[in-house]
Design a protein around this motif. Structure first.
Motif, PDB file in Angstrom:
ATOM      1  N   ASP A  20      99.379  79.513  -2.105  1.00 52.94           N
ATOM      2  CA  ASP A  20      99.515  80.050  -0.751  1.00 52.94           C
ATOM      3  C   ASP A  20      98.171  80.502  -0.190  1.00 52.94           C
ATOM      4  N   ASP A  21      97.293  80.993  -1.042  1.00 53.91           N
ATOM      5  CA  ASP A  21      95.978  81.440  -0.589  1.00 53.91           C
ATOM      6  C   ASP A  21      95.212  80.277   0.051  1.00 53.91           C
ATOM      7  N   ASP A  22      95.276  79.101  -0.565  1.00 54.82           N
ATOM      8  CA  ASP A  22      94.602  77.928  -0.006  1.00 54.82           C
ATOM      9  C   ASP A  22      95.233  77.524   1.318  1.00 54.82           C
ATOM     10  N   LYS A  23      96.550  77.554   1.384  1.00 60.14           N
ATOM     11  CA  LYS A  23      97.241  77.226   2.634  1.00 60.14           C
ATOM     12  C   LYS A  23      96.870  78.217   3.730  1.00 60.14           C
ATOM     13  N   ASN A  24      96.786  79.490   3.367  1.00 62.03           N
ATOM     14  CA  ASN A  24      96.422  80.514   4.340  1.00 62.03           C
ATOM     15  C   ASN A  24      94.997  80.324   4.854  1.00 62.03           C
ATOM     16  N   LYS A  25      94.089  79.897   3.976  1.00 67.27           N
ATOM     17  CA  LYS A  25      92.716  79.628   4.398  1.00 67.27           C
ATOM     18  C   LYS A  25      92.676  78.503   5.421  1.00 67.27           C
ATOM     19  N   LEU A  26      93.462  77.449   5.160  1.00 68.39           N
ATOM     20  CA  LEU A  26      93.509  76.327   6.091  1.00 68.39           C
ATOM     21  C   LEU A  26      94.112  76.752   7.429  1.00 68.39           C
ATOM     22  N   THR A  27      95.186  77.519   7.368  1.00 72.59           N
ATOM     23  CA  THR A  27      95.836  77.992   8.590  1.00 72.59           C
ATOM     24  C   THR A  27      94.884  78.884   9.388  1.00 72.59           C
ATOM     25  N   GLY A  28      94.154  79.739   8.702  1.00 80.14           N
ATOM     26  CA  GLY A  28      93.171  80.596   9.364  1.00 80.14           C
ATOM     27  C   GLY A  28      92.056  79.794  10.003  1.00 80.14           C
ATOM     28  N   LEU A  29      91.624  78.748   9.325  1.00 82.22           N
ATOM     29  CA  LEU A  29      90.573  77.890   9.863  1.00 82.22           C
ATOM     30  C   LEU A  29      91.057  77.200  11.135  1.00 82.22           C
ATOM     31  N   ILE A  30      92.282  76.703  11.107  1.00 80.08           N
ATOM     32  CA  ILE A  30      92.854  76.066  12.295  1.00 80.08           C
ATOM     33  C   ILE A  30      92.865  77.055  13.465  1.00 80.08           C
ATOM     34  N   ALA A  31      93.323  78.269  13.194  1.00 84.07           N
ATOM     35  CA  ALA A  31      93.390  79.291  14.249  1.00 84.07           C
ATOM     36  C   ALA A  31      92.003  79.593  14.807  1.00 84.07           C
TER      37      ALA A  31
END
Length: 88
Positions: free
Chosen positions: A24-35
């Motif tokens: 989930d940490d990796d997914k959250n990093k990607l989601t944060g980058l998109i934002a």
């Protein structure tokens, strides 16, 4: 044109995150980058700091994902190239 292409890449990345078998940490990093990229596109004056760091962040993400998730790394590479071409 480049903005539209970037948005398409961001949509691809966002849809890929849902299917990604990663912590989930990796997914959250990607989601944060998109934002962060979307914020830069929509309100560039609100983003503090050097926009070049976005390219650096994407490049670091490519390194993180290229071994285990080549599709994600490919999309990230497209995003990085597009950001560079836009001068971001």
């Amino acid at each position: 044109m480049e903005r539209q292409q970037l948005r398409e890449y961001l949509e691809q990345l966002n849809s890929t995150i849902g299917d990604l078998r990663a912590p989930d940490d990796d997914k959250n990093k990607l989601t944060g980058l998109i934002a962060e990229i979307e914020l830069q596109l929509n309100e560039p004056k609100l983003v503090a700091g050097d926009p070049q760091t976005l390219v650096d962040q994407v490049e670091n993400m490519i390194t993180t994902f290229e071994q285990d998730h080549p599709r994600v790394a490919g999309i990230l590479n497209n995003i990085m190239v597009t950001l560079s071409n836009m001068g971001v």
